[in-house]
Design a protein around this motif. Structure first.
Motif, PDB file in Angstrom:
ATOM      1  N   LEU A 198     -15.402 108.176  32.944  1.00 27.47           N
ATOM      2  CA  LEU A 198     -14.500 109.099  32.242  1.00 27.47           C
ATOM      3  C   LEU A 198     -15.043 110.524  32.354  1.00 27.47           C
ATOM      4  N   ALA A 199     -16.360 110.654  32.188  1.00 23.80           N
ATOM      5  CA  ALA A 199     -16.969 111.996  32.263  1.00 23.80           C
ATOM      6  C   ALA A 199     -16.767 112.606  33.645  1.00 23.80           C
ATOM      7  N   VAL A 200     -16.927 111.792  34.688  1.00 15.84           N
ATOM      8  CA  VAL A 200     -16.783 112.319  36.053  1.00 15.84           C
ATOM      9  C   VAL A 200     -15.327 112.699  36.328  1.00 15.84           C
ATOM     10  N   VAL A 201     -14.392 111.835  35.873  1.00 16.64           N
ATOM     11  CA  VAL A 201     -12.962 112.142  36.089  1.00 16.64           C
ATOM     12  C   VAL A 201     -12.642 113.466  35.408  1.00 16.64           C
ATOM     13  N   ARG A 202     -13.133 113.638  34.184  1.00 14.05           N
ATOM     14  CA  ARG A 202     -12.859 114.878  33.453  1.00 14.05           C
ATOM     15  C   ARG A 202     -13.400 116.082  34.220  1.00 14.05           C
ATOM     16  N   ARG A 203     -14.634 115.941  34.706  1.00  8.36           N
ATOM     17  CA  ARG A 203     -15.240 117.076  35.414  1.00  8.36           C
ATOM     18  C   ARG A 203     -14.425 117.399  36.668  1.00  8.36           C
ATOM     19  N   LYS A 204     -14.061 116.355  37.408  1.00  6.77           N
ATOM     20  CA  LYS A 204     -13.319 116.586  38.658  1.00  6.77           C
ATOM     21  C   LYS A 204     -11.956 117.214  38.379  1.00  6.77           C
ATOM     22  N   LEU A 205     -11.253 116.672  37.376  1.00 10.03           N
ATOM     23  CA  LEU A 205      -9.922 117.203  37.075  1.00 10.03           C
ATOM     24  C   LEU A 205     -10.004 118.617  36.516  1.00 10.03           C
ATOM     25  N   ARG A 206     -11.058 118.870  35.735  1.00 11.86           N
ATOM     26  CA  ARG A 206     -11.203 120.207  35.154  1.00 11.86           C
ATOM     27  C   ARG A 206     -11.331 121.235  36.274  1.00 11.86           C
ATOM     28  N   LEU A 207     -12.141 120.889  37.258  1.00 11.37           N
ATOM     29  CA  LEU A 207     -12.339 121.811  38.380  1.00 11.37           C
ATOM     30  C   LEU A 207     -11.077 121.917  39.232  1.00 11.37           C
ATOM     31  N   LEU A 208     -10.499 120.776  39.518  1.00  7.97           N
ATOM     32  CA  LEU A 208      -9.346 120.736  40.425  1.00  7.97           C
ATOM     33  C   LEU A 208      -8.128 121.425  39.813  1.00  7.97           C
ATOM     34  N   LEU A 209      -7.906 121.158  38.520  1.00  8.95           N
ATOM     35  CA  LEU A 209      -6.682 121.684  37.881  1.00  8.95           C
ATOM     36  C   LEU A 209      -6.943 122.972  37.110  1.00  8.95           C
ATOM     37  N   ASP A 210      -8.186 123.399  37.086  1.00 10.07           N
ATOM     38  CA  ASP A 210      -8.570 124.620  36.382  1.00 10.07           C
ATOM     39  C   ASP A 210      -8.195 124.554  34.895  1.00 10.07           C
ATOM     40  N   ILE A 211      -8.715 123.528  34.261  1.00  8.12           N
ATOM     41  CA  ILE A 211      -8.367 123.290  32.849  1.00  8.12           C
ATOM     42  C   ILE A 211      -9.569 123.591  31.957  1.00  8.12           C
ATOM     43  N   THR A 212      -9.318 124.215  30.804  1.00  8.56           N
ATOM     44  CA  THR A 212     -10.364 124.319  29.794  1.00  8.56           C
ATOM     45  C   THR A 212      -9.813 123.685  28.516  1.00  8.56           C
ATOM     46  N   VAL A 213     -10.703 123.040  27.766  1.00 12.19           N
ATOM     47  CA  VAL A 213     -10.256 122.437  26.510  1.00 12.19           C
ATOM     48  C   VAL A 213     -10.819 123.285  25.373  1.00 12.19           C
ATOM     49  N   ARG A 214      -9.918 123.823  24.567  1.00  9.00           N
ATOM     50  CA  ARG A 214     -10.343 124.642  23.428  1.00  9.00           C
ATOM     51  C   ARG A 214      -9.632 124.121  22.182  1.00  9.00           C
ATOM     52  N   ASN A 215     -10.398 123.816  21.135  1.00  9.99           N
ATOM     53  CA  ASN A 215      -9.829 123.246  19.899  1.00  9.99           C
ATOM     54  C   ASN A 215      -8.924 122.045  20.197  1.00  9.99           C
ATOM     55  N   ASN A 216      -9.433 121.197  21.057  1.00  7.00           N
ATOM     56  CA  ASN A 216      -8.681 119.995  21.432  1.00  7.00           C
ATOM     57  C   ASN A 216      -7.317 120.283  22.087  1.00  7.00           C
ATOM     58  N   GLU A 217      -7.162 121.494  22.585  1.00 12.91           N
ATOM     59  CA  GLU A 217      -5.919 121.878  23.286  1.00 12.91           C
ATOM     60  C   GLU A 217      -6.267 122.235  24.729  1.00 12.91           C
ATOM     61  N   LEU A 218      -5.375 121.906  25.635  1.00 14.02           N
ATOM     62  CA  LEU A 218      -5.622 122.219  27.042  1.00 14.02           C
ATOM     63  C   LEU A 218      -5.173 123.642  27.372  1.00 14.02           C
ATOM     64  N   GLU A 219      -6.045 124.367  28.041  1.00 13.84           N
ATOM     65  CA  GLU A 219      -5.632 125.692  28.522  1.00 13.84           C
ATOM     66  C   GLU A 219      -5.688 125.683  30.036  1.00 13.84           C
ATOM     67  N   CYS A 220      -4.618 126.111  30.646  1.00  8.36           N
ATOM     68  CA  CYS A 220      -4.580 126.087  32.113  1.00  8.36           C
ATOM     69  C   CYS A 220      -4.538 127.507  32.630  1.00  8.36           C
ATOM     70  N   SER A 221      -5.298 127.756  33.689  1.00  6.83           N
ATOM     71  CA  SER A 221      -5.259 129.127  34.205  1.00  6.83           C
ATOM     72  C   SER A 221      -4.879 129.169  35.678  1.00  6.83           C
ATOM     73  N   SER A 222      -4.392 128.054  36.201  1.00  6.63           N
ATOM     74  CA  SER A 222      -4.014 128.117  37.622  1.00  6.63           C
ATOM     75  C   SER A 222      -2.541 127.734  37.772  1.00  6.63           C
ATOM     76  N   VAL A 223      -2.237 127.134  38.876  1.00  2.00           N
ATOM     77  CA  VAL A 223      -0.859 126.768  39.170  1.00  2.00           C
ATOM     78  C   VAL A 223      -0.362 125.655  38.230  1.00  2.00           C
ATOM     79  N   PHE A 224      -1.300 124.827  37.759  1.00  2.00           N
ATOM     80  CA  PHE A 224      -0.895 123.759  36.840  1.00  2.00           C
ATOM     81  C   PHE A 224      -0.782 124.334  35.434  1.00  2.00           C
ATOM     82  N   ASP A 225       0.244 123.901  34.718  1.00  2.00           N
ATOM     83  CA  ASP A 225       0.526 124.503  33.425  1.00  2.00           C
ATOM     84  C   ASP A 225       0.925 123.435  32.424  1.00  2.00           C
ATOM     85  N   SER A 226       0.511 123.630  31.160  1.00  2.00           N
ATOM     86  CA  SER A 226       0.855 122.600  30.181  1.00  2.00           C
ATOM     87  C   SER A 226       2.259 122.801  29.617  1.00  2.00           C
ATOM     88  N   SER A 227       2.855 123.992  29.804  1.00  2.00           N
ATOM     89  CA  SER A 227       4.229 124.153  29.299  1.00  2.00           C
ATOM     90  C   SER A 227       5.235 124.491  30.403  1.00  2.00           C
TER      91      SER A 227
END
Ligand SMILES: Nc1ncnc2c1ncn2[C@@H]1O[C@H](COP(=O)(O)OP(=O)(O)OP(=O)(O)O)[C@@H](O)[C@H]1O
Ligand SMILES: [Mg+2]
Length: 524
Positions: free
Chosen positions: A295-324
């Protein structure tokens, strides 16, 4: 007959066998490797029906020297010229020494103009001449024809291929760097847009739209353009909603089985919310089914690939992928393709992996729509959909495919049943397995110096290209050999220089120009 009287005669048949014909070249004529020539069955032959005669279409596959003099005499003359100051003048030099052409039979054009495989030899001493436009009249323009250029050395003989056949049966474009793959692609995309066929172009160099130079933005029909960078007027911002991602889209990303299993478990449990849950939910019931580390490795890989940061249990996206945003992007792109439009996606801002992931999502959606159309009996009314892939071995390479299939290899194997084809571009065809190469029915081969790469293509072509190795090695920028079951023989092609062609089209077509300006006006 006096050969000097006819400017088209380039030589005379003096020997050989069915595989190779030997021709003495006329001293004043030029002949190049790859050139197409014709042998007429006129003269002594009796095969003339209604004023027509049989013609043998052949191609120059090798060049050599021939001489009436012994090699010792030749060496002596050379010695005299090099070592003695006096110029040695050889009498009748052009009669004694000559160039020998080796020809390969391509096909026979019968009395009625119909072509067939060659089964007979022409007569010895038959004249060999340059090809005329009328000799190649059988390369006809069909209703949906795509023109990729002219027969090399014959700017008035265009080479046409039926776009439905060509694009649905896959295309391979191979050539060493700088030989003109991108220029060829621009022409091919332009023609595809003109034929109103569907196409998705992942463009890692953002070179096809032509932001500052002639490009697909200038096409009178217009193309659809997505970019994550500065959006020109008429273009679209590329945003993809995270909820559109499925674990199967990650087939093109390197992951272990255990890591994939984590993704599938989260997807099974949470459906389209799986990615946000994967990052924020540590305590799912199925936890015992996977290792914490995975699970830890998947998270790390997806975080890098999708450019995701988790803040206050919410996903923040800063690249082409978007949560809204971006929930309809993939569907919109597929719709454009089904409507027979070209969609260019600028992937220059992304890593290779991100590009493949996006390509995989779009391709899977399009393929799904075409499969559904086949089931509902609507497939025949749809345009062909083709997927353009740069550096194809990234997804079609032998090493990648030993790990398992992906959407692109699936299309390579069975796409044509659903009118979905690949246009695979590569410098290294030898990295692609032979069965996939063989499935790429139309091969556009640009200059390739490495023999291993040439062999990979030659061995997997629908036409026998075994005699063409030297020809392929000697192709210049913008020259190609095109081998396809939809052409009667492997045709040497001269590809037009796109920029000049488009500039000319724009200046010639006033109506076109006004449309051109309405696509990306500020870029003109
Ligand atoms: N058909 C052509 N006619 C004239 N010049 C050409 C043609 N094709 C290519 N060239 C010249 O060669 C250059 C390189 O072509 P291109 O960028 O298409 O090569 P490439 O095979 O895509 O290279 P790479 O592998 O680096 O992407 C062009 O900028 C152009 O100057
Ligand atoms: Mg290129």
């Amino acid at each position: 007959m006096n050969l000097n009287m006819n400017p088209h005669i380039i030589g005379q048949l003096i020997g050989g066998n069915f595989k190779e014909l030997y021709v003495r070249k006329k001293a004043s004529e030029r002949a190049k490797l790859g050139q197409i020539v014709v042998i007429d069955s006129t003269g002594d032959t009796v095969d003339i029906v209604g004023g027509n005669h049989v013609r043998w279409l052949c191609q120059v596959i090798d060049l050599g020297f021939g001489s009436q003099m012994s090699s010792q005499s030749i060496e002596l003359i050379s010695g005299l010229e090099l070592e003695e100051t006096s110029d040695y003048e050889l009498k009748d030099a052009h009669l004694r020494n000559y160039t020998l052409l080796t020809l390969q039979n391509l096909l026979t054009i019968n009395y009625d103009g119909k072509v067939s495989a060659t089964k007979e030899l022409p007569l010895l001493f038959s004249k060999v001449r340059q090809v005329k436009d009328s000799d190649l009249a059988f390369i006809k323009k069909t209703q949906n024809a795509i023109c990729l250029g002219d027969v090399q050395g014959h700017s008035s003989i265009p080479v046409y291929l039926d776009s439905n056949n060509m694009l649905s049966h896959h295309v391979l474009i191979a050539g060493t760097t700088g030989k003109g793959k991108s220029v060829l692609m621009k022409n091919l995309i332009w023609e595809t847009a003109s034929q109103k066929q569907g196409m998705i172009v992942m463009d890692p160099h953002d070179e096809y739209i032509g932001r500052t130079s002639p490009g697909l933005k200038d096409h009178p029909e217009g193309v659809v353009y997505y970019t994550a960078g500065r959006v020109p007027k008429g273009g679209n911002t590329l945003k993809i909603n995270l909820e559109l991602l499925r674990p199967s889209h990650f087939e093109v990303i390197e992951l272990s089985n255990a890591q994939r299993q984590v993704m599938y478990l989260y997807h099974k449990k949470f459906g389209k919310k799986w990615i946000s849950e994967l990052f924020t939910n540590n305590n799912i019931e199925e936890k015992s089914e996977f290792h914490e580390m995975s699970l830890a490795v998947v998270r790390r890989k997806l975080r890098l690939l999708l450019d995701i940061t988790v803040r206050n249990n919410e996903l923040e996206c800063s690249s082409v992928f978007d949560s809204s945003a971006g929930s309809t992007t993939i569907k919109d792109i597929a719709r454009h393709v089904l409507e027979g439009r070209v969609v260019i996606i600028d992937t220059s801002q992304f890593s290779g992996q991100e590009e493949l992931l996006i390509g995989s999502m779009i391709t899977a959606e399009v393929f799904g729509r075409y499969k559904a159309a086949k089931l509902s009996g609507e497939l025949d009314s749809l345009p062909v959909a083709s997927i353009v892939l740069e550096e194809a071995p990234r997804v079609l390479g032998k090493d990648v495919l030993t790990e398992g299939h992906n959407i692109f290899s699936t299309i390579a194997r069975e796409g044509r049943k659903f009118r979905v084809g690949l246009v695979a571009i590569t410098q290294l065809p030898s990295l692609i397995p032979r069965e996939i190469l063989a499935n790429m029915n139309t091969k556009i081969i640009l200059g390739i110096e490495m023999s291993q790469e040439r062999n990979a293509i030659i061995e997997s072509s629908s036409q026998d290209l075994s005699a063409y190795s030297r020809t392929i090695a000697s192709l210049d920028k913008g020259e190609a050999l095109i081998s396809s079951p939809f052409l009667p023989f492997a045709v040497p092609l001269k590809i037009p220089f796109f920029d000049e062609r488009v500039k000319r089209l724009i200046s010639e077509d006033r109506a076109g120009r006004s449309k051109v300006e309405s696509i990306f006006p500020e870029l003109d």
